[in-house]
Design an enzyme around this catalytic site. Structure first.
Site, PDB file in Angstrom:
ATOM      1  N   SER A 285       0.976  -1.244   0.043  1.00 54.77           N
ATOM      2  CA  SER A 285       0.209  -0.099   0.052  1.00 54.77           C
ATOM      3  C   SER A 285       0.894   1.296   0.074  1.00 54.77           C
ATOM      4  O   SER A 285       1.881   1.181  -0.819  1.00 54.77           O
ATOM      5  CB  SER A 285      -0.822   0.050   1.230  1.00 54.77           C
TER       6      SER A 285
ATOM      7  N   HIS B 292      -3.161  -0.993  -2.636  1.00 57.31           N
ATOM      8  CA  HIS B 292      -4.394  -0.389  -2.278  1.00 57.31           C
ATOM      9  C   HIS B 292      -4.364   1.086  -3.318  1.00 57.31           C
ATOM     10  O   HIS B 292      -3.299   1.790  -2.995  1.00 57.31           O
ATOM     11  CB  HIS B 292      -4.480   0.196  -0.761  1.00 57.31           C
TER      12      HIS B 292
ATOM     13  N   ASP C  12      -5.177  -4.810   6.167  1.00 63.21           N
ATOM     14  CA  ASP C  12      -5.407  -5.735   5.055  1.00 63.21           C
ATOM     15  C   ASP C  12      -4.227  -6.672   4.718  1.00 63.21           C
ATOM     16  O   ASP C  12      -3.026  -6.373   4.706  1.00 63.21           O
ATOM     17  CB  ASP C  12      -5.676  -5.199   3.595  1.00 63.21           C
TER      18      ASP C  12
END
Length: 305
Positions: free
Chosen positions: A26, A53, A143
């Site tokens: 991310s 992401h 996540d």
């Protein structure tokens, strides 16, 4: 020769000759990915899926940026495409991705809580099982943590970027906190170790043991585990035990079972790692605190009354 021609189609690969590596990141992930690919030596037997992401409005330049650091073919994922060996597949914005029978499928992101890394890791675990590799790089949030459990429960391998080398340590820290990561390394170190990881995951032809062929030496190793942990694994499924041992032999860069036994004697922590390898996948219930809480509050009172 074009990059497309360099890749061997998956239809020519045997299951035991191929691993899929999920690279998940991310915030701060681009730098980690560039460092990883810059230090990766060309090897056969695996491909990569990069999941990040991204804002729905973000125009991904990832293929162009990563191509400066690797000669591997890089492309955005197209719905239904078949995985080819030696390729890097990038998740395009406004999509989630899953893998099924070596094909990549795109789906719209969830409207509420979207967890693309968990989604992909779960599908990776189910499709590739012991040949699944999950790598958690720099990023915020949690996540990927559930996906780490899924990969380990199927016998795969998980690596997290070390917190001190991550620009944002939220995702790696959350993955590490599960206690299930097989290694915690810098992106450069992950790239250097990956060939050894892949060799340890790939099965031998006809699933025959490559290094653990002596029952006496297997018993010797299991006796060392029992001596330190008190757990007797001699009644476990032998093929599974041998497969996990051979993976550790490869990861520890030992040439023979004798070398590994000596390594274990001089590195007691390796026994703890080996024990966890044996237990992964068969003790999920006992690691699930929620299940025990429900048992104590809802089931046992009913029985006792």
């Amino acid at each position: 020769m074009t990059k497309r021609k360099m890749a061997k189609t998956v239809s020519h690969l045997r299951d035991e000759d191929f691993c899929l590596v999920g690279l998940e990141a991310s915030a701060g992930g681009l730098e980690a990915l560039q460092e990883f690919f810059q230090n990766l030596s060309p090897e056969k037997g695996f491909s990569f899926v990069v999941v990040q992401h991204l804002s729905p409005e973000y125009k991904s330049l990832m293929p162009e940026l990563l191509s400066r650091h690797t000669n591997l073919p890089i492309q955005h994922i197209v719905d239904g495409m078949t995985i080819e060996e030696g390729n890097v597949y990038i998740l395009p914005p406004k999509n989630n991705v899953s893998v099924f029978k070596r094909q990549l499928f795109l789906t719209p992101p969830e409207k509420q809580l979207n967890l693309p890394i968990d989604l992909f890791f779960n599908s990776l675990a189910n499709d590739f099982q012991e040949r699944a590799v999950g790598v958690i790089l720099s990023g915020t949030g949690t996540d990927g943590t559930r996906g780490v459990r899924a990969i380990k429960e199927q016998g795969g391998f998980v690596v997290a970027q070390s917190e001190e080398t991550a620009t944002f340590d939220g995702m790696p820290k959350s993955a590490i906190s599960t206690g299930l990561c097989d290694a915690v390394l810098s992106p450069k170190e992950i790239a250097k170790e990956l060939p050894f990881i892949i060799r340890g995951l790939l099965s031998s032809p006809n699933n025959e043991p490559r290094l653990v062929s002596s029952s006496k030496k297997l018993s010797k190793l299991l006796s060392l585990v029992k001596l330190k942990t008190g757990l007797d694994f001699s009644y476990y499924k032998e093929s599974t035990i041998i497969r996990r041992i051979e993976r550790r032999i490869s990861l520890c860069k030992c040439a023979t079972i004798d070398d590994y036994i000596e390594y274990v004697k001089s590195n007691p922590l390796e026994i703890d790692t080996l024990q966890k390898e044996f237990l992964i996948g068969v003790t999920r219930f006992f690691r699930d605190s929620g299940a025990f809480q429900a048992l104590g509050k809802e089931v046992l009172p009913t029985i006792m009354n």
